[in-house]
Design an enzyme around this catalytic site. Structure first.
Site, PDB file in Angstrom:
ATOM      1  N   CYS A   1      51.885  55.924  52.946  1.00 20.55           N
ATOM      2  CA  CYS A   1      50.986  54.352  52.752  1.00 20.55           C
ATOM      3  C   CYS A   1      51.441  53.710  54.064  1.00 20.55           C
ATOM      4  CB  CYS A   1      51.780  53.627  51.714  1.00 20.55           C
ATOM      5  SG  CYS A   1      51.353  51.842  51.647  1.00 20.55           S
TER       6      CYS A   1
ATOM      7  N   CYS B   1      53.169  57.119  48.072  1.00 20.23           N
ATOM      8  CA  CYS B   1      54.271  56.177  49.118  1.00 20.23           C
ATOM      9  C   CYS B   1      54.458  57.057  50.398  1.00 20.23           C
ATOM     10  CB  CYS B   1      55.385  55.893  48.505  1.00 20.23           C
ATOM     11  SG  CYS B   1      55.171  55.162  46.932  1.00 20.23           S
TER      12      CYS B   1
ATOM     13  N   TYR C   1      37.083  34.789  42.364  1.00 17.90           N
ATOM     14  CA  TYR C   1      37.107  36.258  42.960  1.00 17.90           C
ATOM     15  C   TYR C   1      35.877  36.704  43.690  1.00 17.90           C
ATOM     16  CZ  TYR C   1      36.828  41.224  43.735  1.00 17.90           C
ATOM     17  OH  TYR C   1      36.533  42.446  44.207  1.00 17.90           O
TER      18      TYR C   1
ATOM     19  N   GLU D   1      29.281  43.210  44.522  1.00 20.43           N
ATOM     20  CA  GLU D   1      30.480  42.495  43.856  1.00 20.43           C
ATOM     21  C   GLU D   1      30.089  42.089  42.231  1.00 20.43           C
ATOM     22  OE1 GLU D   1      33.499  42.295  44.740  1.00 20.43           O
ATOM     23  OE2 GLU D   1      33.172  42.817  46.911  1.00 20.43           O
TER      24      GLU D   1
ATOM     25  N   ASP E   1      42.113  41.508  43.093  1.00 23.56           N
ATOM     26  CA  ASP E   1      41.481  42.154  41.965  1.00 23.56           C
ATOM     27  C   ASP E   1      42.624  43.141  41.408  1.00 23.56           C
ATOM     28  OD1 ASP E   1      41.729  44.304  43.820  1.00 23.56           O
ATOM     29  OD2 ASP E   1      39.696  45.137  43.549  1.00 23.56           O
TER      30      ASP E   1
ATOM     31  N   CYS F   1      48.273  53.400  46.845  1.00 25.61           N
ATOM     32  CA  CYS F   1      48.798  52.576  45.913  1.00 25.61           C
ATOM     33  C   CYS F   1      48.213  52.601  44.260  1.00 25.61           C
ATOM     34  CB  CYS F   1      48.995  51.200  46.269  1.00 25.61           C
ATOM     35  SG  CYS F   1      50.449  50.447  45.603  1.00 25.61           S
TER      36      CYS F   1
ATOM     37  N   CYS G   1      57.666  47.837  52.022  1.00 22.95           N
ATOM     38  CA  CYS G   1      57.371  47.833  50.341  1.00 22.95           C
ATOM     39  C   CYS G   1      59.007  47.620  49.814  1.00 22.95           C
ATOM     40  CB  CYS G   1      56.629  48.981  49.851  1.00 22.95           C
ATOM     41  SG  CYS G   1      56.382  49.224  48.145  1.00 22.95           S
TER      42      CYS G   1
END
Length: 350
Positions: free
Chosen positions: A208, A205, A128, A45, A146, A198, A214
């Site tokens: 997805c 799409c 975060y 991270e 993020d 995405c 959405c």
């Protein structure tokens, strides 16, 4: 918070499509009882802050091979860690990495805290990163947000407010969706969704797992979101880099001050970076302008470096000579390596 149908659909997708990464415990491994290593989660991270997965993989493998535990990293020489980090950028992360490792080793017996609040007390760990470690390593209730998550949320809920103004709203939406179980997998699933489907341009799409709920897809505006405020124009600074070499092959380098850009890293002596840099040679010599300008972009400004070279016959005012056999150009930060690539052919011993 609850296990909503949308969250469960995404987790089902993640179980099949999770990206393989050297620091990640895959869903099937978790089901077999394998637990994430908090050291690996933390290290990855920190490395991933403002850096791509592709750029981080080799660095991560190198670090855990050289320093398999946080205690071993804590005991490492600063110069060795900074050299191993060279090229990854944002060097304050490397300094905080060492500070954090040493606090974990000395104050926590080499074991990372498992809550967001305690993790945020460690050097270099903010909201975060603490949420990512707490959820991924310990399955704590925490929402990770993020750039990928912001993009997914902005489209899922068709949020027109531009970034960064919309960050609080996007975070709130993400928290609403975070389930009460498998938090780590869920957070990674949303990030994977943003990274692979995405995407910023031409989102896929049709495949997805969240295409039905959405709102942006239904409105036909997914590719237009998230909106962003215009970026400020970056200023350009100028500087001079001095590259000197002795006839025995040694190179004149300096360790940059701990605070500031490239802090603690090896580099070439030089001038201040500004509008009109003043000459500041590290030793008396016949300096020659290479006629080549190195350009590099930092987060907040562009840099143009004029490169001066010379054979050294006197002792330096600043910096120190490093024997050729001990000097590794790969240990230099990217901008300094660019300087080396220009200067080294002009100071060849052949």
């Amino acid at each position: 918070m609850r296990d909503t149908p949308d969250a469960l659909v995404l987790l089902d997708w993640y179980d099949v499509h999770a990206r393989k990464m050297p620091w990640r415990v895959m869903p099937g491994e978790k089901q077999a009882g394998v637990r994430p290593d908090p050291y690996h989660v933390w290290l990855s991270e920190i490395m991933l802050q403002q850096t791509t997965v592709a750029a981080v993989k080799d660095y991560f493998i190198k670090f855990v091979s050289t320093w398999p535990t946080v205690a071993e990293l804590a005991a490492a020489d600063d110069a060795d860690v900074m050299a191993a980090w060279a090229g990854l950028g944002y060097y304050a992360r490397a300094r905080n990495l060492l500070k954090c490792a040493r606090v974990v080793a000395s104050d926590h017996d080499g074991t990372f805290p498992d809550t967001v609040a305690e993790l945020q007390k460690l050097p270099g760990i903010g909201p975060y990163t603490s949420a990512a470690i707490a959820s991924i390593a310990f399955d704590r209730q925490a929402t990770v947000v993020d750039g990928n998550v912001e993009r997914v949320m902005s489209r899922l809920f068709a949020i027109e407010t531009p970034l960064p103004t919309s960050k609080p709203e996007l975070t709130e939406r993400a928290e609403e969706l975070t389930p009460s179980s498998r938090q780590g997998d869920y957070n990674q699933a949303v990030m994977d969704l943003g990274a692979t489907i995405c995407t910023p341009k031409s989102p896929a799409c049709g495949i997805c797992p969240w295409r039905d709920p959405c709102i942006a897809r239904a409105q036909g505006v997914a590719a237009e979101l998230p909106k962003k405020l215009p970026k400020k124009v970056k200023p350009t600074r100028h500087g001079i880099a001095y590259v000197a070499r002795r006839t025995d092959g040694a190179w004149l380098l300096e360790t940059r001050p701990e605070k500031g850009l490239l802090g603690g890293m090896l580099g070439w002596p030089g001038s201040e970076w500004g509008d009109a840099p003043q000459p500041n040679p590290p030793l008396v010599a016949e300096w020659r302008d290479t006629g080549v300008e190195v350009r590099h972009t930092f987060t907040h400004f562009h840099l143009k470096l004029r490169i001066m070279v010379s054979w050294a016959e006197t002792e330096p005012v600043s910096g120190r000579f490093i024997p050729h056999r001990e000097f590794k150009p790969a240990s230099l930060p990217t901008v300094m390596r660019k300087v080396y690539d220009v200067a080294s052919p002009q100071l060849s011993l052949n």
